[in-house]
Write an enzyme that holds these catalytic residues in place. Sequence first.
Site, short mmCIF file in Angstrom:
data_model
loop_
_atom_site.label_atom_id
_atom_site.label_comp_id
_atom_site.label_asym_id
_atom_site.label_seq_id
_atom_site.Cartn_x
_atom_site.Cartn_y
_atom_site.Cartn_z
CG ASP A 99 -20.30 14.25 68.13
OD1 ASP A 99 -20.98 14.74 69.10
OD2 ASP A 99 -20.26 12.75 68.19
CG HIS A 244 -19.65 14.68 62.99
ND1 HIS A 244 -20.78 13.72 62.53
CD2 HIS A 244 -18.91 13.84 63.65
CE1 HIS A 244 -20.65 12.54 62.99
NE2 HIS A 244 -19.64 12.73 63.96
#
Length: 279
Positions: A99, A244
Amino acid sequence: MQKDQLFTRRRLLVAGFAAVGVAGAAGLFTGGAGDEPVRPTAPVGGAPARRPPAKPSAHRLQPLTGYGPPSTGPRRPPVRSTPLLSVPGRGRTMVLTFDDGPDPRYTPDILDTLAEYEVPAMFFVCGEMAAQHPGLLARMADEGHVVGNHTWSHPLLTRLGRRRIHSEMSRTCDVIEDAYGRRPRWFRAPYGAWNRAAFQLGAELGMEPLAWTLDTLDWAGPGARTIVDRVEDGAASGVVVLSHDAGGDRTASVRALRTYLPRLQDDGYHLSVPRRPHA
């Protein structure tokens, strides 16, 4: 304030809230047998949708998970897998998701590792990051990765009105289409904080929501060894891993991937991506 600091501050501010928001959203769109799903409404402002609204499908995860403080109640076994996610491949299959990117400091290294082990992954990108680094989305397309919508500026959607949510999603769809070559079929709410409007507007834009079942918590800054341990301890068929590639110092996330990815393959796991909804 630097972008890294801003992302970190955002995550810390909503850490306790997101778990509640996600748990409440689970019943809206992915309830158990007999539950009525939320039906999409007309597009905001009367503008025509680019494709027919998405319908509820087996691609959604239940239950959804999110950030939050440790529970003070009785311990329950962690959710290790879900039968509601359709992923190609036999045997033990997992999905890797990243992400907040793309970020030229970390995303290329992650792509290099995935290419080395011939593993496709999902990247839920923020529009403002994608607009600055369209070449990274083009590379994701060339190398067989799936790009999803993570809104434009990573806001807390549960505090926004429908018009702002639509703008956050639609602008990002446009940037992804320009850089990646096609519009996204998946979206993920920042912080895992979903609400009815997010589900409905995402559907109107032709996207399916996708959460995760294993949170590496790499956003909190643990070392690479801790991230590796979390992935290996939580590995199971059907698991969707959240990591991430932007939003802070992701050096540990990059290093951890290089360790746990070959180990998962050695243990017989097949790393893949979900089937495209309505394909």
